[in-house]
Design a protein around this motif. Structure first.
Motif, PDB file in Angstrom:
ATOM      1  N   LYS A 131       0.835  -1.207   0.000  1.00 55.74           N
ATOM      2  CA  LYS A 131       0.000   0.000   0.000  1.00 55.74           C
ATOM      3  C   LYS A 131       0.868   1.255   0.000  1.00 55.74           C
ATOM      4  O   LYS A 131       0.613   2.186  -0.767  1.00 55.74           O
ATOM      5  N   ALA A 132       1.903   1.284   0.833  1.00 54.74           N
ATOM      6  CA  ALA A 132       2.798   2.442   0.873  1.00 54.74           C
ATOM      7  C   ALA A 132       3.479   2.647  -0.474  1.00 54.74           C
ATOM      8  O   ALA A 132       3.638   3.785  -0.940  1.00 54.74           O
ATOM      9  N   SER A 133       3.880   1.563  -1.105  1.00 57.68           N
ATOM     10  CA  SER A 133       4.519   1.645  -2.422  1.00 57.68           C
ATOM     11  C   SER A 133       3.553   2.187  -3.474  1.00 57.68           C
ATOM     12  O   SER A 133       3.920   3.035  -4.286  1.00 57.68           O
ATOM     13  N   LEU A 134       2.316   1.698  -3.451  1.00 55.77           N
ATOM     14  CA  LEU A 134       1.310   2.184  -4.404  1.00 55.77           C
ATOM     15  C   LEU A 134       1.011   3.664  -4.197  1.00 55.77           C
ATOM     16  O   LEU A 134       0.840   4.418  -5.168  1.00 55.77           O
ATOM     17  N   ILE A 135       0.948   4.088  -2.941  1.00 63.24           N
ATOM     18  CA  ILE A 135       0.705   5.509  -2.660  1.00 63.24           C
ATOM     19  C   ILE A 135       1.862   6.350  -3.207  1.00 63.24           C
ATOM     20  O   ILE A 135       1.633   7.400  -3.823  1.00 63.24           O
ATOM     21  N   ALA A 136       3.094   5.889  -2.995  1.00 67.31           N
ATOM     22  CA  ALA A 136       4.251   6.626  -3.513  1.00 67.31           C
ATOM     23  C   ALA A 136       4.196   6.715  -5.038  1.00 67.31           C
ATOM     24  O   ALA A 136       4.383   7.797  -5.611  1.00 67.31           O
ATOM     25  N   TRP A 137       3.936   5.588  -5.699  1.00 64.95           N
ATOM     26  CA  TRP A 137       3.824   5.597  -7.158  1.00 64.95           C
ATOM     27  C   TRP A 137       2.683   6.493  -7.615  1.00 64.95           C
ATOM     28  O   TRP A 137       2.802   7.216  -8.625  1.00 64.95           O
ATOM     29  N   HIS A 138       1.566   6.471  -6.923  1.00 65.71           N
ATOM     30  CA  HIS A 138       0.415   7.325  -7.257  1.00 65.71           C
ATOM     31  C   HIS A 138       0.835   8.795  -7.215  1.00 65.71           C
ATOM     32  O   HIS A 138       0.505   9.570  -8.119  1.00 65.71           O
ATOM     33  N   LYS A 139       1.575   9.174  -6.183  1.00 62.10           N
ATOM     34  CA  LYS A 139       2.054  10.554  -6.069  1.00 62.10           C
ATOM     35  C   LYS A 139       3.027  10.885  -7.192  1.00 62.10           C
ATOM     36  O   LYS A 139       2.968  11.971  -7.776  1.00 62.10           O
ATOM     37  N   TRP A 140       3.947   9.961  -7.491  1.00 64.91           N
ATOM     38  CA  TRP A 140       4.917  10.203  -8.558  1.00 64.91           C
ATOM     39  C   TRP A 140       4.214  10.421  -9.890  1.00 64.91           C
ATOM     40  O   TRP A 140       4.561  11.319 -10.649  1.00 64.91           O
ATOM     41  N   VAL A 141       3.237   9.577 -10.151  1.00 62.32           N
ATOM     42  CA  VAL A 141       2.489   9.692 -11.406  1.00 62.32           C
ATOM     43  C   VAL A 141       1.709  11.006 -11.432  1.00 62.32           C
ATOM     44  O   VAL A 141       1.681  11.709 -12.441  1.00 62.32           O
ATOM     45  N   GLY A 142       1.081  11.350 -10.310  1.00 61.28           N
ATOM     46  CA  GLY A 142       0.311  12.593 -10.251  1.00 61.28           C
ATOM     47  C   GLY A 142       1.169  13.823 -10.501  1.00 61.28           C
ATOM     48  O   GLY A 142       0.789  14.709 -11.279  1.00 61.28           O
ATOM     49  N   ILE A 143       2.327  13.883  -9.870  1.00 60.61           N
ATOM     50  CA  ILE A 143       3.215  15.024 -10.088  1.00 60.61           C
ATOM     51  C   ILE A 143       3.735  15.033 -11.529  1.00 60.61           C
ATOM     52  O   ILE A 143       3.894  16.093 -12.143  1.00 60.61           O
ATOM     53  N   SER A 144       3.951  13.860 -12.089  1.00 62.77           N
ATOM     54  CA  SER A 144       4.365  13.779 -13.500  1.00 62.77           C
ATOM     55  C   SER A 144       3.261  14.301 -14.409  1.00 62.77           C
ATOM     56  O   SER A 144       3.545  15.017 -15.386  1.00 62.77           O
ATOM     57  N   VAL A 145       2.005  13.962 -14.109  1.00 60.83           N
ATOM     58  CA  VAL A 145       0.878  14.491 -14.892  1.00 60.83           C
ATOM     59  C   VAL A 145       0.864  16.010 -14.805  1.00 60.83           C
ATOM     60  O   VAL A 145       0.685  16.702 -15.816  1.00 60.83           O
ATOM     61  N   LEU A 146       1.052  16.539 -13.610  1.00 61.25           N
ATOM     62  CA  LEU A 146       1.073  17.995 -13.432  1.00 61.25           C
ATOM     63  C   LEU A 146       2.167  18.631 -14.287  1.00 61.25           C
ATOM     64  O   LEU A 146       1.909  19.589 -15.028  1.00 61.25           O
ATOM     65  N   ALA A 147       3.373  18.092 -14.219  1.00 64.83           N
ATOM     66  CA  ALA A 147       4.487  18.653 -14.992  1.00 64.83           C
ATOM     67  C   ALA A 147       4.233  18.539 -16.497  1.00 64.83           C
ATOM     68  O   ALA A 147       4.464  19.503 -17.245  1.00 64.83           O
ATOM     69  N   LEU A 148       3.751  17.391 -16.934  1.00 67.42           N
ATOM     70  CA  LEU A 148       3.483  17.205 -18.369  1.00 67.42           C
ATOM     71  C   LEU A 148       2.313  18.061 -18.844  1.00 67.42           C
ATOM     72  O   LEU A 148       2.313  18.535 -19.984  1.00 67.42           O
ATOM     73  N   ALA A 149       1.315  18.268 -17.988  1.00 67.23           N
ATOM     74  CA  ALA A 149       0.181  19.126 -18.364  1.00 67.23           C
ATOM     75  C   ALA A 149       0.635  20.570 -18.532  1.00 67.23           C
ATOM     76  O   ALA A 149       0.203  21.259 -19.465  1.00 67.23           O
ATOM     77  N   VAL A 150       1.528  21.035 -17.658  1.00 74.66           N
ATOM     78  CA  VAL A 150       2.072  22.385 -17.810  1.00 74.66           C
ATOM     79  C   VAL A 150       2.854  22.475 -19.125  1.00 74.66           C
ATOM     80  O   VAL A 150       2.676  23.424 -19.900  1.00 74.66           O
ATOM     81  N   LEU A 151       3.682  21.468 -19.391  1.00 77.51           N
ATOM     82  CA  LEU A 151       4.427  21.432 -20.653  1.00 77.51           C
ATOM     83  C   LEU A 151       3.474  21.423 -21.841  1.00 77.51           C
ATOM     84  O   LEU A 151       3.678  22.131 -22.830  1.00 77.51           O
ATOM     85  N   ARG A 152       2.417  20.646 -21.737  1.00 77.58           N
ATOM     86  CA  ARG A 152       1.441  20.557 -22.820  1.00 77.58           C
ATOM     87  C   ARG A 152       0.756  21.900 -23.070  1.00 77.58           C
ATOM     88  O   ARG A 152       0.537  22.301 -24.217  1.00 77.58           O
ATOM     89  N   LEU A 153       0.412  22.606 -22.000  1.00 72.31           N
ATOM     90  CA  LEU A 153      -0.215  23.925 -22.147  1.00 72.31           C
ATOM     91  C   LEU A 153       0.748  24.918 -22.784  1.00 72.31           C
ATOM     92  O   LEU A 153       0.347  25.719 -23.639  1.00 72.31           O
TER      93      LEU A 153
END
Length: 187
Positions: free
Chosen positions: A43-65
Motif C-alpha cells: 500500500k505504501a509503495s502504491l501511494i508513492a507511485w500514485h504521487k509520482w504519477v500525479g506530479i508527472s501528470v502535473l508537470a506534463l500538463a504544464v508542458l502541454r499547455l
C-alpha cells in the motif's frame, strides 16, 4: 495545421496513460486492507507511485499547455455544428483544469496530512500548507470527487472521438493518432 504535432500527440497519450494508471492505483490502494507487513508495504509503495504519477501528470500538463500556447491546435474540421465545437472546447477546458487541479489538490492533501511528496524518491517537493488533519480530510474528498469527474469527462471525450471516427467518419480522431504513413503532414 491539419494534425497535432508529434509532441502534442505524445503528450496527449502519455498523460492519458498516466491518468489511467493513477486512477487504478488510487482506487486499488484505497480499497486495500492492511492485514500484514507485506500488505502495508504494498500500500505504501502504491501511494508513492500514485504521487509520482500525479506530479508527472502535473508537470506534463504544464508542458502541454505551454506547447499548445506556442504551437496552437489544428483548426476545427469544416462542417462541424457550433454546439459540438462549444462542447469540445468545454470538455478540453475541463480536462486541462483537472490535469492541473487533481495533482495540486493531491499534493495539498499530502501536505495537510503531514506526508511529504518525494518525486521518484529523488526530489522532495515543499509542503504547500502546514499540517492540518481537517483540511487534509476536505482535500481528500475533493481529490476523490475530481477522480470521478475526470473519469466522466475522459469518457465523454473518448465517446466523442469514437463518434467522429465511426459515425461521422471524419478525421477528428486521426489527427491525434500517431501517424505511420510516410509523407503525412505533421506540424
Amino acid at each position: 495545421m491539419q494534425r497535432y504535432s508529434p509532441t502534442q500527440i505524445a503528450l496527449h497519450w502519455l498523460i492519458a496513460l498516466l491518468i489511467i494508471a493513477a486512477l487504478i492505483m488510487g482506487w486499488y490502494f484505497n480499497s486495500m486492507q492492511i492485514t500484514s507487513p507485506a500488505s502495508f508495504k504494498l500500500k505504501a509503495s502504491l501511494i508513492a507511485w500514485h504521487k509520482w504519477v500525479g506530479i508527472s501528470v502535473l508537470a506534463l500538463a504544464v508542458l502541454r499547455l505551454i506547447w499548445r500556447a506556442r504551437r496552437g491546435a489544428p483548426a476545427p474540421l469544416p462542417g462541424q455544428p457550433a454546439w459540438q465545437l462549444k462542447a469540445a472546447g468545454l470538455i478540453h477546458l475541463l480536462l486541462y483544469a483537472l490535469m492541473l487541479a487533481m495533482p495540486l489538490v493531491g499534493w495539498l492533501m499530502s501536505s495537510a496530512k503531514g506526508y511529504p511528496v518525494v518525486w521518484f524518491n529523488l526530489v522532495q517537493l515543499p509542503d504547500l500548507v502546514e499540517k492540518n488533519e481537517a483540511l487534509g480530510h476536505v482535500l481528500g474528498w475533493s481529490h476523490a470527487l475530481m477522480a470521478y469527474a475526470i473519469v466522466a469527462i475522459v469518457g465523454l471525450h473518448a465517446l466523442a472521438a469514437l463518434k467522429h471516427h465511426f459515425i461521422d467518419r471524419d478525421a477528428t480522431l486521426a489527427r491525434m493518432l500517431p501517424s505511420c504513413r510516410k509523407g503525412d503532414p505533421q506540424a
